[in-house]
Design a protein around this motif. Structure first.
Motif, PDB file in Angstrom:
ATOM      1  N   TYR A 399       0.880  -1.265  -0.118  1.00 34.87           N
ATOM      2  CA  TYR A 399      -0.396  -0.007   0.105  1.00 34.87           C
ATOM      3  C   TYR A 399       1.107   1.071  -0.269  1.00 34.87           C
ATOM      4  O   TYR A 399       0.208   2.847  -0.208  1.00 34.87           O
ATOM      5  CB  TYR A 399      -0.704   0.358   1.409  1.00 34.87           C
ATOM      6  CG  TYR A 399      -1.675  -0.789   1.297  1.00 34.87           C
ATOM      7  CD1 TYR A 399      -2.656  -0.973   0.644  1.00 34.87           C
ATOM      8  CD2 TYR A 399      -2.003  -1.862   1.280  1.00 34.87           C
ATOM      9  CE1 TYR A 399      -4.122  -1.597   0.414  1.00 34.87           C
ATOM     10  CE2 TYR A 399      -3.109  -3.398   1.676  1.00 34.87           C
ATOM     11  CZ  TYR A 399      -4.420  -2.623   0.487  1.00 34.87           C
ATOM     12  OH  TYR A 399      -5.180  -3.407   0.984  1.00 34.87           O
ATOM     13  N   SER A 402      -0.214   4.946  -1.318  1.00 30.53           N
ATOM     14  CA  SER A 402      -1.902   5.109  -1.326  1.00 30.53           C
ATOM     15  C   SER A 402      -2.383   6.080  -0.662  1.00 30.53           C
ATOM     16  O   SER A 402      -1.365   6.634  -0.223  1.00 30.53           O
ATOM     17  CB  SER A 402      -1.932   3.796  -1.542  1.00 30.53           C
ATOM     18  OG  SER A 402      -1.917   3.173  -0.352  1.00 30.53           O
ATOM     19  N   ASN A 457      -9.818  -3.735   1.489  1.00 27.74           N
ATOM     20  CA  ASN A 457     -10.187  -2.979   0.241  1.00 27.74           C
ATOM     21  C   ASN A 457     -12.241  -2.703   0.508  1.00 27.74           C
ATOM     22  O   ASN A 457     -12.483  -2.538  -0.116  1.00 27.74           O
ATOM     23  CB  ASN A 457     -10.006  -3.987  -1.028  1.00 27.74           C
ATOM     24  CG  ASN A 457      -8.802  -4.178  -1.284  1.00 27.74           C
ATOM     25  OD1 ASN A 457      -7.823  -3.328  -0.413  1.00 27.74           O
ATOM     26  ND2 ASN A 457      -8.285  -5.559  -1.812  1.00 27.74           N
ATOM     27  N   LYS A 463      -9.371   3.058  -2.509  1.00 29.66           N
ATOM     28  CA  LYS A 463      -8.681   2.104  -3.477  1.00 29.66           C
ATOM     29  C   LYS A 463      -7.806   2.322  -3.605  1.00 29.66           C
ATOM     30  O   LYS A 463      -7.108   3.228  -3.922  1.00 29.66           O
ATOM     31  CB  LYS A 463     -10.106   2.183  -4.311  1.00 29.66           C
ATOM     32  CG  LYS A 463     -11.562   2.093  -4.235  1.00 29.66           C
ATOM     33  CD  LYS A 463     -11.707   0.753  -2.938  1.00 29.66           C
ATOM     34  CE  LYS A 463     -12.796   1.090  -2.648  1.00 29.66           C
ATOM     35  NZ  LYS A 463     -13.800   0.299  -1.177  1.00 29.66           N
ATOM     36  N   ALA A 464      -7.191   0.686  -4.110  1.00 27.17           N
ATOM     37  CA  ALA A 464      -5.769   0.580  -4.073  1.00 27.17           C
ATOM     38  C   ALA A 464      -5.920  -0.705  -4.517  1.00 27.17           C
ATOM     39  O   ALA A 464      -6.527  -1.589  -3.874  1.00 27.17           O
ATOM     40  CB  ALA A 464      -4.500   1.133  -3.332  1.00 27.17           C
ATOM     41  N   ASP A 465      -4.586  -0.839  -5.954  1.00 25.95           N
ATOM     42  CA  ASP A 465      -5.098  -1.997  -6.729  1.00 25.95           C
ATOM     43  C   ASP A 465      -3.382  -3.040  -6.466  1.00 25.95           C
ATOM     44  O   ASP A 465      -2.542  -3.296  -6.401  1.00 25.95           O
ATOM     45  CB  ASP A 465      -5.226  -1.850  -8.100  1.00 25.95           C
ATOM     46  CG  ASP A 465      -5.090  -3.295  -8.889  1.00 25.95           C
ATOM     47  OD1 ASP A 465      -5.577  -4.557  -8.499  1.00 25.95           O
ATOM     48  OD2 ASP A 465      -4.923  -3.568 -10.443  1.00 25.95           O
ATOM     49  N   VAL A 466      -4.589  -4.107  -4.926  1.00 28.25           N
ATOM     50  CA  VAL A 466      -3.753  -4.383  -4.339  1.00 28.25           C
ATOM     51  C   VAL A 466      -3.640  -5.969  -4.161  1.00 28.25           C
ATOM     52  O   VAL A 466      -5.136  -6.616  -4.396  1.00 28.25           O
ATOM     53  CB  VAL A 466      -3.416  -3.759  -3.014  1.00 28.25           C
ATOM     54  CG1 VAL A 466      -2.925  -5.312  -1.685  1.00 28.25           C
ATOM     55  CG2 VAL A 466      -2.257  -2.779  -2.854  1.00 28.25           C
ATOM     56  N   LYS A 467      -3.025  -7.310  -4.779  1.00 28.12           N
ATOM     57  CA  LYS A 467      -3.118  -8.623  -4.478  1.00 28.12           C
ATOM     58  C   LYS A 467      -2.602  -9.484  -3.319  1.00 28.12           C
ATOM     59  O   LYS A 467      -1.199  -8.672  -3.730  1.00 28.12           O
ATOM     60  CB  LYS A 467      -2.690  -8.944  -5.698  1.00 28.12           C
ATOM     61  CG  LYS A 467      -4.079  -8.400  -6.971  1.00 28.12           C
ATOM     62  CD  LYS A 467      -3.573  -9.376  -7.791  1.00 28.12           C
ATOM     63  CE  LYS A 467      -5.083  -8.633  -9.279  1.00 28.12           C
ATOM     64  NZ  LYS A 467      -4.951  -9.151 -10.244  1.00 28.12           N
TER      65      LYS A 467
END
Length: 492
Positions: A399, A402, A457, A463-467
């Motif tokens: 993160y 972000s 999430n 929002k953050a595109d995190v996996k």
């Protein structure tokens, strides 16, 4: 979880201790095969879910044995489940730490929230088998009033409307006190509430039937704690529930205690209902002084607001005197004393993936309403915190950059600001504050990277595109489990 006495993790010692609980034990051994038959077949049963290596479980074992023997005579069985063997059974019952104790009533489970000493377990379980509010015959009044340390008896006609309020309070506090109702009582003329207790003046009376649920609860909480008692794990929760400022007098010798006892107990009587006072044995619980921003130097005195956690220690330069104790108590109640705020220095640089929060930069980082913030409150000695650290660092990396901040705070060396709407009662405690609000959400899920990311999430405004790194989670699951039992001193 309120923290209590703990010992280091020693598997071999634990194994030998539980090996000593053999066929002669009155504690039932439950497994997947016999659990349902034993639990569903009992009106009331207490079950401990334990692990042999758990320090708290080892401390509980002898107390549990004593309680099992005495409760057997009352027809209340006590049992245990080894979660290192019966893993599926423990997962089925939502066990996440050890020991977990549950009370099963006709097969339905509720958490056990009582003491961990034999006398407390016995008292707690005997209350469970009674009705929340017992109808007491006149000839049984004396015996019933002496049946527990605190007994609350309503003196009300059978058709009195106030019986509904008494029953409602009885159901809410049945785990702590014995409640009864009688039509006549020589201790009170007409209607009223009598609180019988095995300490101080022996009884307190609330005359008449002009009481509300709130005033009845206040009457019980005010009078159900001694004017001044020695605090320990078994009565700590009672003082927290009273919600009054609590003054701690730390002593290390009988002379220290005797030196102040007469004057401080007189002050405690004067301030009854406004502030509680306790003795605390520094030989057992000296480390608790740090929770009041006191040094481990005795005798010592400090006051804590148990609702907000705010602390007021007496300066330890110079001798402790009763005059200082009284001045502090009066000042706290008058609102003229500034609280003590413990803080590490603000870091000179704070650009790591996980932001370091101390008391003096809490508002700057955690209260930044433009950001979502996940914050872990940890203790350096906590085994669970150590296990979480690599996962938490990876989370910070994911993160980084972000509008979602991953932060941590050493709660043993930093105080929370007085306006924060919670106190820390165990480690790790993980909270999430949504951007644009002062709302905190508790995190109580699994401490895997995947589950933490799902939680963030789901709740984040930004929002953050995190996996998640699934392989890293798998490796973390292979690690040897450790617990907060690694604490090396006693805490309340």
């Amino acid at each position: 979880m309120r923290l209590s006495a703990a010992v280091a993790l020693v598997g071999l010692a634990a194994t030998s201790m539980f090996a000593g609980v053999n066929a002669e034990s009155d504690v039932l051994d439950l497994t997947t095969k016999n659990f349902s038959d034993n639990v569903k077949g009992e009106k009331l049963i207490l079950v401990e879910f334990f692990a042999p290596w758990c320090g708290h479980c080892k401390s509980l074992a002898p107390e549990y044995e004593i309680a099992a023997t005495q409760l057997k005579e009352a027809g209340i069985p006590i049992a245990k489940v080894d979660c290192t063997v019966e893993t599926e059974l423990c997962q089925e019952h939502g066990v996440q730490g050890y020991p977990t104790l549950k009370v099963f009533r006709d097969g339905e489970a509720v958490d056990y929230n009582g003491p961990r000493k034999a006398d407390g377990i016995i008292s707690y379980m005997k209350k469970q088998i009674l009705p929340a509010l017992s109808e007491v015959a006149a000839e049984d009044l004396v015996t019933f009033s002496q049946s527990d340390r605190v007994v609350v008896i309503g003196v009300l006609p059978k058709d009195a409307e106030k019986r509904e309020i008494l029953e409602k309070v009885a159901k809410k506090y049945r785990e702590e006190f014995v409640f009864g109702v009688v039509e006549e009582n020589p201790d009170v003329e007409g209607s009223g509430i009598v609180l019988y207790k095995k300490f101080d003046e022996g009884k307190n009376i609330l005359k008449g039937d002009d009481f509300t649920e709130e005033s009845l609860v206040e009457f019980i909480q005010t009078n159900s704690v001694p004017v001044m008692d020695e605090i320990g794990p078994d009565n700590y929760a009672r003082y927290m529930d009273a919600a009054l400022p609590l003054g701690y007098l730390f002593f290390s010798t009988p002379e220290d205690r005797t030196k102040f006892s007469a004057e401080v107990e007189t002050l405690a009587k004067e301030l009854k209902g406004k502030m509680n006072f306790v003795y605390i044995d520094a030989a057992k619980y000296g480390a608790h002084a740090a929770n009041l921003n006191l040094k481990e130097s005795w005798p010592a005195f400090g006051i804590q607001n148990v609702v907000s956690g705010v602390k007021y220690p007496i300066e330890q330069e110079g001798d402790l005197t009763f005059e200082k104790i009284k001045a502090l108590a009066d000042g706290v109640l008058a609102g003229t004393v500034e609280p003590s705020i413990k803080s590490e220095p603000i870091p000179e640089t704070n650009d790591e993936p996980v932001k370091v929060v101390v008391a003096h930069n809490y508002k700057e980082i955690v209260d930044d309403l433009d950001k979502d913030v996940l914050i872990e409150f940890y203790a350096p000695w906590c085994g669970h915190c150590k296990s979480l650290a690599p996962t938490y660092e990876r989370l910070g990396e994911l993160y980084k950059g972000s509008e979602i901040v991953i932060a941590k705070m050493d709660a043993t060396t930093n105080d929370l600001p007085s306006d924060v709407p919670f106190i820390i009662q165990g480690f790790p405690t993980i909270k999430f504050r949504k951007a644009g609000t002062t709302e905190y959400i508790d995190y109580s899920g699994n401490r895997s990277e995947e589950d933490l990311i799902k939680f963030i999430n789901t709740n984040a405004v930004n929002k953050a595109d995190v996996k998640a790194d699934v392989e890293a989670d798998v490796e973390a699951e292979k690690e040897e489990p450790v617990t907060a039992d690694e604490i090396e001193h006693d805490e309340l």
